[in-house]
Design an enzyme around this catalytic site. Structure first.
Site, short mmCIF file in Angstrom:
data_model
loop_
_atom_site.label_atom_id
_atom_site.label_comp_id
_atom_site.label_asym_id
_atom_site.label_seq_id
_atom_site.Cartn_x
_atom_site.Cartn_y
_atom_site.Cartn_z
N ASP A 168 0.91 -1.30 -0.08
CA ASP A 168 -0.02 0.03 -0.06
C ASP A 168 0.85 1.27 0.02
OD1 ASP A 168 -1.58 2.15 0.46
OD2 ASP A 168 -2.67 1.11 2.11
N ILE A 169 0.88 1.92 -1.11
CA ILE A 169 1.74 3.29 -1.22
C ILE A 169 1.57 4.15 -0.15
CG2 ILE A 169 0.31 4.42 -2.82
CD1 ILE A 169 3.06 5.10 -4.20
N GLY B 200 -8.76 4.67 -7.71
CA GLY B 200 -7.41 3.84 -7.93
C GLY B 200 -6.53 4.51 -6.88
N ASP C 81 -5.12 7.15 -6.98
CA ASP C 81 -5.41 8.58 -6.52
C ASP C 81 -6.45 8.83 -5.39
OD1 ASP C 81 -5.53 11.68 -6.84
OD2 ASP C 81 -6.72 11.29 -8.81
N SER D 57 -0.76 5.59 -15.08
CA SER D 57 -1.50 5.61 -16.25
C SER D 57 -1.87 3.96 -16.53
CB SER D 57 -0.79 5.87 -17.56
OG SER D 57 -0.81 7.30 -17.45
#
Length: 182
Positions: free
Chosen positions: A18-19, A40, A42, A131
């Site tokens: 998990d970033i 997502g 973001d 992306s």
């Protein structure tokens, strides 16, 4: 976060996790041009960082990017309530079949983010796969572009010292590793 592989003499780490739980100087948000949050990665970053991040994004839109952050560009905001020095918002291209300068714009999003981190003298920075979600960029092509942009930048700069590519799943991390064939 689980480390899957290390490359470029340990300066590039491929990890799964998990970033928003990254422990380092900063993270990159795969943002939309409105900087208004979304789905997502973001959406996850905006949820974890809280309303302070949205306020920072609004201020940035008013002052520097009233028409939105252009594709291929990046901008720095506060980290909100995340224990980081900042969040870099990078706008990657929407996949249009490869005929709308997508490769150049994706490489630019990575390079612009790294340039900001270097300017801030950050030792560590974590990227998601920009992306490749709802923007539809083919993961194998995006992997090769990310690899090339990051390797080129790190070859010319001593900071950031370590860059992490944080994938949500083991299959995505393995797909990246397979695509770069290092």
């Amino acid at each position: 976060m689980e480390t899957i592989g290390e490359y470029l003499d340990g300066r590039l780490v491929v990890a799964v996790g998990d970033i928003t739980r990254f422990q380092g100087d900063g993270i990159v948000n795969a943002a939309n041009s409105s900087l208004a949050g979304g789905g997502g990665v973001d959406g996850a970053i905006h949820r974890a960082a809280g309303t302070q991040l949205m306020e920072s994004c609004r201020a940035l839109r008013i002052s520097d990017w009233p028409d939105g952050l252009p594709t291929g560009k990046a901008a720095l905001t506060s980290p909100g309530k995340l224990p980081l020095k900042g969040i870099i918002h990078a706008v990657g291209p929407i996949w249009r079949g490869g005929t709308a300068f997508e490769a150049e714009l994706l490489a630019s999003a990575y390079t612009a983010s790294l340039t900001i981190a270097a300017g801030e003298n950050w030792a560590s920075l974590a990227f998601p796969a920009i992306s490749t979600g709802v923007y539809g960029y083919p993961k194998d092509q995006a992997a090769r572009i990310a690899w090339s942009a990051i390797a080129g930048f790190l070859g010319a700069s001593s900071v950031p010292v370590k860059v992490y590519l944080v994938f949500f799943s083991h299959s995505d991390a393995q797909a990246f590793i397979s695509a770069i064939q290092v």
